[in-house]
Design a protein around this motif. Sequence first.
Motif, mmCIF file in Angstrom:
data_model
loop_
_atom_site.group_PDB
_atom_site.id
_atom_site.type_symbol
_atom_site.label_atom_id
_atom_site.label_comp_id
_atom_site.label_asym_id
_atom_site.label_seq_id
_atom_site.Cartn_x
_atom_site.Cartn_y
_atom_site.Cartn_z
ATOM 1 N N UNK A 71 6.923 -8.554 -7.479
ATOM 2 C CA UNK A 71 5.829 -9.388 -7.887
ATOM 3 C C UNK A 71 5.466 -10.713 -7.170
ATOM 4 N N UNK A 72 4.240 -10.535 -6.938
ATOM 5 C CA UNK A 72 3.729 -11.752 -5.716
ATOM 6 C C UNK A 72 2.179 -11.773 -6.298
ATOM 7 N N UNK A 73 1.960 -13.133 -6.117
ATOM 8 C CA UNK A 73 0.466 -13.521 -6.206
ATOM 9 C C UNK A 73 -0.251 -13.658 -5.097
ATOM 10 N N UNK A 74 -1.085 -12.590 -4.741
ATOM 11 C CA UNK A 74 -1.825 -12.656 -3.390
ATOM 12 C C UNK A 74 -2.615 -13.713 -3.147
ATOM 13 N N UNK A 75 -3.252 -14.357 -4.247
ATOM 14 C CA UNK A 75 -3.767 -15.613 -4.120
ATOM 15 C C UNK A 75 -3.074 -16.992 -3.609
ATOM 16 N N UNK B 218 2.390 -6.616 -7.472
ATOM 17 C CA UNK B 218 1.623 -6.529 -8.374
ATOM 18 C C UNK B 218 1.851 -8.044 -9.061
ATOM 19 N N UNK B 219 1.021 -8.370 -10.140
ATOM 20 C CA UNK B 219 0.983 -9.662 -10.887
ATOM 21 C C UNK B 219 1.697 -9.737 -12.269
ATOM 22 N N UNK B 220 1.147 -8.979 -13.151
ATOM 23 C CA UNK B 220 1.470 -9.131 -14.749
ATOM 24 C C UNK B 220 2.105 -7.818 -14.718
ATOM 25 N N UNK B 221 1.822 -6.590 -14.462
ATOM 26 C CA UNK B 221 2.211 -5.395 -14.683
ATOM 27 C C UNK B 221 3.683 -5.003 -14.594
ATOM 28 N N UNK C 68 7.132 7.539 9.400
ATOM 29 C CA UNK C 68 7.614 6.402 10.177
ATOM 30 C C UNK C 68 6.911 5.093 10.009
ATOM 31 N N UNK C 69 5.902 5.049 9.291
ATOM 32 C CA UNK C 69 5.126 4.027 9.194
ATOM 33 C C UNK C 69 5.488 2.967 8.014
ATOM 34 N N UNK C 70 5.719 1.707 7.773
ATOM 35 C CA UNK C 70 5.693 0.959 6.776
ATOM 36 C C UNK C 70 4.358 0.275 6.289
ATOM 37 N N UNK C 71 3.989 0.274 5.112
ATOM 38 C CA UNK C 71 2.722 -0.090 4.561
ATOM 39 C C UNK C 71 3.159 -1.167 3.377
ATOM 40 N N UNK C 72 2.140 -2.107 3.465
ATOM 41 C CA UNK C 72 2.092 -3.009 2.195
ATOM 42 C C UNK C 72 0.749 -2.725 1.624
ATOM 43 N N UNK C 73 0.951 -2.460 0.132
ATOM 44 C CA UNK C 73 -0.370 -2.365 -0.509
ATOM 45 C C UNK C 73 -0.447 -3.461 -1.747
ATOM 46 N N UNK C 74 -1.346 -4.406 -1.637
ATOM 47 C CA UNK C 74 -1.356 -5.211 -3.104
ATOM 48 C C UNK C 74 -1.889 -4.600 -3.986
ATOM 49 N N UNK C 75 -1.697 -5.248 -5.233
ATOM 50 C CA UNK C 75 -2.259 -4.659 -6.593
ATOM 51 C C UNK C 75 -2.067 -3.076 -6.556
ATOM 52 N N UNK C 76 -0.956 -2.847 -6.795
ATOM 53 C CA UNK C 76 -0.797 -1.298 -7.026
ATOM 54 C C UNK C 76 -0.177 -0.735 -8.015
#
Length: 248
Positions: free
Chosen positions: A62-66, A37-40, A6-14
Amino acid sequence: MKLLEGKTAIVTGASRGIGRGIAILFAKHGANVAFTYLSSIEKGQELEQELAAFGIKAKGYRSDAADFKAADDLVNAVVAEFGTVDVLVNNAGITRDTLLMRMSEQQWDEVINANLKSVFNLTKAVQRPMLKQRKGSIINMSSVVGVKGNAGQSNYAASKAGIIGFTKSVALELGSRNIRSNAVAPGFIETEMTAVLDQKVVQSWRDAIPLKRGGTVDDVANACLFLASDMSAYVSGQVLNVCGGMLT
Ligand code: NAP
Protein backbone atom coordinates in the motif's frame (compact mmCIF):
# COMPACT_ATOMS: atom_id res chain seq x y z
CA MET A 1 7.83 -19.11 -24.13
CA LYS A 2 8.20 -17.10 -20.91
CA LEU A 3 9.52 -13.64 -21.71
CA LEU A 4 10.28 -12.25 -18.25
CA GLU A 5 11.89 -15.18 -16.45
CA GLY A 6 14.22 -13.98 -13.66
CA LYS A 7 13.18 -10.34 -13.92
CA THR A 8 11.65 -8.31 -11.08
CA ALA A 9 8.95 -5.79 -11.95
CA ILE A 10 7.21 -3.04 -10.02
CA VAL A 11 3.68 -2.23 -11.26
CA THR A 12 1.98 0.76 -9.64
CA GLY A 13 -1.82 0.83 -9.27
CA ALA A 14 -2.41 -2.88 -9.83
CA SER A 15 -5.45 -3.54 -7.63
CA ARG A 16 -7.81 -3.13 -10.59
CA GLY A 17 -8.10 -2.49 -14.30
CA ILE A 18 -5.08 -2.26 -16.56
CA GLY A 19 -2.45 -2.49 -13.78
CA ARG A 20 -3.98 -5.73 -12.52
CA GLY A 21 -3.88 -7.17 -16.06
CA ILE A 22 -0.22 -6.18 -16.44
CA ALA A 23 0.75 -7.76 -13.09
CA ILE A 24 -1.00 -11.04 -14.01
CA LEU A 25 0.54 -11.21 -17.51
CA PHE A 26 4.02 -10.44 -16.14
CA ALA A 27 3.64 -13.20 -13.50
CA LYS A 28 2.49 -15.65 -16.23
CA HIS A 29 5.69 -14.80 -18.05
CA GLY A 30 7.85 -15.65 -15.05
CA ALA A 31 8.49 -12.21 -13.56
CA ASN A 32 8.60 -11.63 -9.82
CA VAL A 33 6.05 -8.89 -9.24
CA ALA A 34 5.91 -6.14 -6.64
CA PHE A 35 2.79 -4.05 -7.05
CA THR A 36 1.07 -1.13 -5.35
CA TYR A 37 -2.43 0.12 -4.59
CA LEU A 38 -3.83 2.95 -2.55
CA SER A 39 -7.32 2.25 -1.18
CA SER A 40 -8.25 -1.23 -2.49
CA ILE A 41 -6.61 -3.18 0.32
CA GLU A 42 -8.65 -6.38 -0.04
CA LYS A 43 -8.23 -6.47 -3.81
CA GLY A 44 -4.48 -6.01 -3.31
CA GLN A 45 -4.30 -8.98 -0.96
CA GLU A 46 -6.32 -11.13 -3.38
CA LEU A 47 -4.01 -10.22 -6.25
CA GLU A 48 -0.93 -11.16 -4.21
CA GLN A 49 -2.31 -14.70 -3.85
CA GLU A 50 -3.41 -14.90 -7.46
CA LEU A 51 0.08 -13.93 -8.65
CA ALA A 52 1.88 -16.30 -6.28
CA ALA A 53 -0.09 -19.19 -7.85
CA PHE A 54 2.09 -18.75 -10.96
CA GLY A 55 5.07 -19.90 -8.87
CA ILE A 56 6.78 -16.52 -8.78
CA LYS A 57 7.49 -14.15 -5.89
CA ALA A 58 4.72 -11.56 -5.48
CA LYS A 59 4.07 -8.85 -2.94
CA GLY A 60 1.57 -6.00 -2.75
CA TYR A 61 2.41 -2.69 -1.08
CA ARG A 62 0.00 0.00 0.00
CA SER A 63 1.91 3.03 -1.25
CA ASP A 64 0.86 6.44 -2.55
CA ALA A 65 2.70 6.98 -5.83
CA ALA A 66 2.12 10.74 -5.54
CA ASP A 67 4.19 10.89 -2.33
CA PHE A 68 7.92 11.36 -3.03
CA LYS A 69 9.16 9.81 0.22
CA ALA A 70 6.70 6.90 0.02
CA ALA A 71 7.93 6.08 -3.50
CA ASP A 72 11.54 6.05 -2.32
CA ASP A 73 10.65 3.86 0.67
CA LEU A 74 8.74 1.50 -1.63
CA VAL A 75 11.68 0.98 -3.98
CA ASN A 76 14.06 0.43 -1.04
CA ALA A 77 11.64 -2.15 0.40
CA VAL A 78 11.34 -3.92 -2.97
CA VAL A 79 15.12 -4.03 -3.44
CA ALA A 80 15.51 -5.44 0.09
CA GLU A 81 12.83 -8.09 -0.56
CA PHE A 82 13.44 -8.98 -4.23
CA GLY A 83 17.15 -8.08 -4.63
CA THR A 84 16.69 -5.72 -7.57
CA VAL A 85 14.28 -3.97 -9.96
CA ASP A 86 14.48 -4.67 -13.70
CA VAL A 87 11.16 -3.23 -14.86
CA LEU A 88 9.05 -0.33 -13.62
CA VAL A 89 5.51 0.19 -14.91
CA ASN A 90 4.16 3.58 -13.86
CA ASN A 91 0.49 2.74 -14.29
CA ALA A 92 -1.27 4.39 -11.32
CA GLY A 93 -3.57 7.16 -12.47
CA ILE A 94 -6.78 9.03 -11.73
CA THR A 95 -9.24 11.34 -13.48
CA ARG A 96 -11.05 14.41 -12.15
CA ASP A 97 -12.90 15.36 -15.33
CA THR A 98 -14.60 18.69 -15.81
CA LEU A 99 -14.47 21.68 -18.13
CA LEU A 100 -11.71 24.19 -17.43
CA MET A 101 -14.39 26.73 -16.55
CA ARG A 102 -15.42 24.59 -13.56
CA MET A 103 -12.06 23.01 -12.70
CA SER A 104 -10.82 23.71 -9.18
CA GLU A 105 -7.18 24.07 -8.19
CA GLN A 106 -7.60 20.87 -6.18
CA GLN A 107 -8.83 18.91 -9.22
CA TRP A 108 -5.82 20.14 -11.18
CA ASP A 109 -3.31 19.36 -8.41
CA GLU A 110 -4.70 15.91 -7.59
CA VAL A 111 -4.43 14.75 -11.20
CA ILE A 112 -0.97 16.20 -11.78
CA ASN A 113 0.33 14.69 -8.55
CA ALA A 114 -1.18 11.23 -9.00
CA ASN A 115 -0.44 10.93 -12.73
CA LEU A 116 2.71 12.96 -13.41
CA LYS A 117 4.57 13.60 -10.17
CA SER A 118 4.18 9.88 -9.39
CA VAL A 119 6.12 9.03 -12.54
CA PHE A 120 8.96 11.34 -11.46
CA ASN A 121 8.90 9.89 -7.92
CA LEU A 122 9.11 6.24 -8.91
CA THR A 123 11.51 6.73 -11.83
CA LYS A 124 13.91 8.70 -9.65
CA ALA A 125 13.80 5.97 -7.02
CA VAL A 126 14.45 3.05 -9.43
CA GLN A 127 17.28 4.93 -11.10
CA ARG A 128 19.75 3.82 -8.42
CA PRO A 129 19.26 0.04 -8.65
CA MET A 130 18.94 0.21 -12.45
CA LEU A 131 22.15 2.25 -12.83
CA LYS A 132 23.94 -0.21 -10.57
CA GLN A 133 22.99 -3.21 -12.70
CA ARG A 134 23.32 -1.23 -15.94
CA LYS A 135 19.96 -2.32 -17.29
CA GLY A 136 16.31 -1.58 -16.87
CA SER A 137 13.03 -0.90 -18.64
CA ILE A 138 10.72 1.92 -17.55
CA ILE A 139 7.19 1.93 -18.97
CA ASN A 140 4.95 4.94 -18.39
CA MET A 141 1.19 4.81 -18.91
CA SER A 142 0.18 7.82 -20.96
CA SER A 143 -3.03 8.06 -23.01
CA VAL A 144 -4.17 9.07 -26.50
CA VAL A 145 -5.68 12.02 -24.64
CA GLY A 146 -2.13 13.15 -23.82
CA VAL A 147 -1.31 13.12 -27.54
CA LYS A 148 -4.42 14.79 -28.95
CA GLY A 149 -6.19 16.48 -26.00
CA ASN A 150 -9.80 16.03 -24.89
CA ALA A 151 -12.51 18.50 -23.88
CA GLY A 152 -13.28 18.12 -20.18
CA GLN A 153 -9.92 16.53 -19.42
CA SER A 154 -7.41 19.40 -19.57
CA ASN A 155 -5.82 18.33 -16.26
CA TYR A 156 -5.62 14.67 -17.31
CA ALA A 157 -4.38 15.50 -20.83
CA ALA A 158 -1.67 17.77 -19.41
CA SER A 159 -0.51 15.03 -17.04
CA LYS A 160 -0.43 12.43 -19.82
CA ALA A 161 1.37 14.78 -22.26
CA GLY A 162 3.86 15.59 -19.49
CA ILE A 163 4.56 11.88 -19.12
CA ILE A 164 5.56 11.71 -22.79
CA GLY A 165 8.10 14.55 -22.46
CA PHE A 166 9.48 12.99 -19.30
CA THR A 167 9.71 9.53 -20.91
CA LYS A 168 11.68 10.86 -23.88
CA SER A 169 14.05 12.89 -21.67
CA VAL A 170 14.79 9.91 -19.42
CA ALA A 171 15.47 7.77 -22.51
CA LEU A 172 18.09 10.35 -23.58
CA GLU A 173 19.65 10.63 -20.11
CA LEU A 174 19.86 6.94 -19.27
CA GLY A 175 20.28 5.25 -22.66
CA SER A 176 24.06 5.02 -22.30
CA ARG A 177 23.49 2.90 -19.17
CA ASN A 178 21.21 0.46 -21.01
CA ILE A 179 18.12 1.79 -19.28
CA ARG A 180 15.16 2.13 -21.66
CA SER A 181 12.18 4.41 -21.17
CA ASN A 182 8.98 4.17 -23.21
CA ALA A 183 5.37 5.29 -22.94
CA VAL A 184 2.20 3.39 -23.76
CA ALA A 185 -0.78 5.44 -24.90
CA PRO A 186 -4.02 3.44 -24.64
CA GLY A 187 -7.15 4.60 -26.41
CA PHE A 188 -10.61 3.55 -25.20
CA ILE A 189 -10.08 0.50 -22.99
CA GLU A 190 -13.16 -1.36 -21.78
CA THR A 191 -13.00 -2.13 -18.05
CA GLU A 192 -15.49 -2.56 -15.18
CA MET A 193 -15.77 1.24 -15.21
CA THR A 194 -16.98 1.42 -18.82
CA ALA A 195 -19.35 -1.55 -18.34
CA VAL A 196 -21.67 0.66 -16.27
CA LEU A 197 -21.85 3.44 -18.89
CA ASP A 198 -24.78 3.91 -21.31
CA GLN A 199 -24.17 1.14 -23.86
CA LYS A 200 -25.46 3.30 -26.75
CA VAL A 201 -22.75 5.85 -26.02
CA VAL A 202 -20.13 3.12 -25.67
CA GLN A 203 -21.21 1.64 -29.04
CA SER A 204 -20.82 5.04 -30.71
CA TRP A 205 -17.25 5.19 -29.37
CA ARG A 206 -16.55 1.69 -30.73
CA ASP A 207 -17.95 2.68 -34.15
CA ALA A 208 -15.52 5.61 -34.35
CA ILE A 209 -12.48 3.35 -33.88
CA PRO A 210 -10.90 1.93 -37.06
CA LEU A 211 -10.73 -1.59 -35.54
CA LYS A 212 -14.43 -1.20 -34.52
CA ARG A 213 -14.01 -2.26 -30.89
CA GLY A 214 -12.79 -0.95 -27.57
CA GLY A 215 -9.43 -2.23 -26.37
CA THR A 216 -9.08 -4.85 -23.65
CA VAL A 217 -6.86 -4.82 -20.60
CA ASP A 218 -4.87 -7.60 -22.29
CA ASP A 219 -4.30 -5.43 -25.38
CA VAL A 220 -2.49 -2.92 -23.15
CA ALA A 221 -0.77 -5.56 -21.01
CA ASN A 222 0.65 -7.24 -24.14
CA ALA A 223 2.24 -3.95 -25.23
CA CYS A 224 3.79 -3.62 -21.76
CA LEU A 225 5.06 -7.21 -21.92
CA PHE A 226 6.87 -6.40 -25.16
CA LEU A 227 8.43 -3.25 -23.69
CA ALA A 228 9.41 -5.02 -20.45
CA SER A 229 11.05 -7.95 -22.21
CA ASP A 230 14.30 -8.19 -24.14
CA MET A 231 12.18 -8.43 -27.32
CA SER A 232 12.26 -4.60 -27.25
CA ALA A 233 15.98 -4.34 -26.41
CA TYR A 234 16.49 -1.67 -29.12
CA VAL A 235 13.30 0.32 -28.42
CA SER A 236 13.59 3.43 -26.25
CA GLY A 237 12.11 6.91 -26.11
CA GLN A 238 8.96 5.79 -27.97
CA VAL A 239 5.23 6.21 -27.48
CA LEU A 240 3.35 3.03 -28.36
CA ASN A 241 -0.28 3.90 -29.15
CA VAL A 242 -2.60 1.01 -28.25
CA CYS A 243 -5.77 2.51 -29.64
CA GLY A 244 -7.21 0.37 -32.43
CA GLY A 245 -5.95 2.83 -35.03
CA MET A 246 -7.50 5.97 -33.50
CA LEU A 247 -4.17 7.78 -33.82
CA THR A 248 -2.26 7.38 -37.06
P1 NAP B 1 -8.41 2.19 -12.60
O1 NAP B 1 -9.22 0.97 -12.90
O2 NAP B 1 -9.09 3.36 -12.03
O3 NAP B 1 -7.20 1.76 -11.63
C1 NAP B 1 -6.30 2.72 -11.18
C2 NAP B 1 -5.30 2.04 -10.27
O4 NAP B 1 -4.38 3.04 -9.81
C3 NAP B 1 -5.92 1.42 -9.03
O5 NAP B 1 -5.24 0.24 -8.73
C4 NAP B 1 -5.67 2.48 -7.94
O6 NAP B 1 -5.54 1.94 -6.64
C5 NAP B 1 -4.32 3.00 -8.39
N1 NAP B 1 -3.99 4.33 -7.90
C6 NAP B 1 -4.64 5.49 -8.11
N2 NAP B 1 -4.00 6.51 -7.51
C7 NAP B 1 -2.90 5.96 -6.89
C8 NAP B 1 -1.84 6.49 -6.11
N3 NAP B 1 -1.75 7.79 -5.82
N4 NAP B 1 -0.90 5.63 -5.64
C9 NAP B 1 -0.96 4.31 -5.93
N5 NAP B 1 -1.94 3.76 -6.67
C10 NAP B 1 -2.90 4.58 -7.14
O7 NAP B 1 -7.66 2.73 -13.91
P2 NAP B 1 -7.34 2.02 -15.32
O8 NAP B 1 -8.46 2.30 -16.25
O9 NAP B 1 -6.90 0.62 -15.13
O10 NAP B 1 -6.10 2.91 -15.81
C11 NAP B 1 -4.76 2.57 -15.54
C12 NAP B 1 -3.84 3.58 -16.23
O11 NAP B 1 -4.10 3.58 -17.63
C13 NAP B 1 -4.04 5.01 -15.74
O12 NAP B 1 -2.79 5.68 -15.70
C14 NAP B 1 -4.94 5.60 -16.82
O13 NAP B 1 -4.81 6.99 -16.89
C15 NAP B 1 -4.41 4.91 -18.05
N6 NAP B 1 -5.37 4.86 -19.16
C16 NAP B 1 -6.56 4.20 -19.04
C17 NAP B 1 -7.44 4.17 -20.12
C18 NAP B 1 -8.77 3.46 -20.06
O14 NAP B 1 -9.54 3.53 -21.03
N7 NAP B 1 -9.08 2.74 -18.98
C19 NAP B 1 -7.09 4.82 -21.31
C20 NAP B 1 -5.87 5.47 -21.39
C21 NAP B 1 -5.02 5.48 -20.31
P3 NAP B 1 -6.80 1.82 -5.62
O15 NAP B 1 -7.75 0.81 -6.25
O16 NAP B 1 -6.23 1.30 -4.35
O17 NAP B 1 -7.39 3.19 -5.55
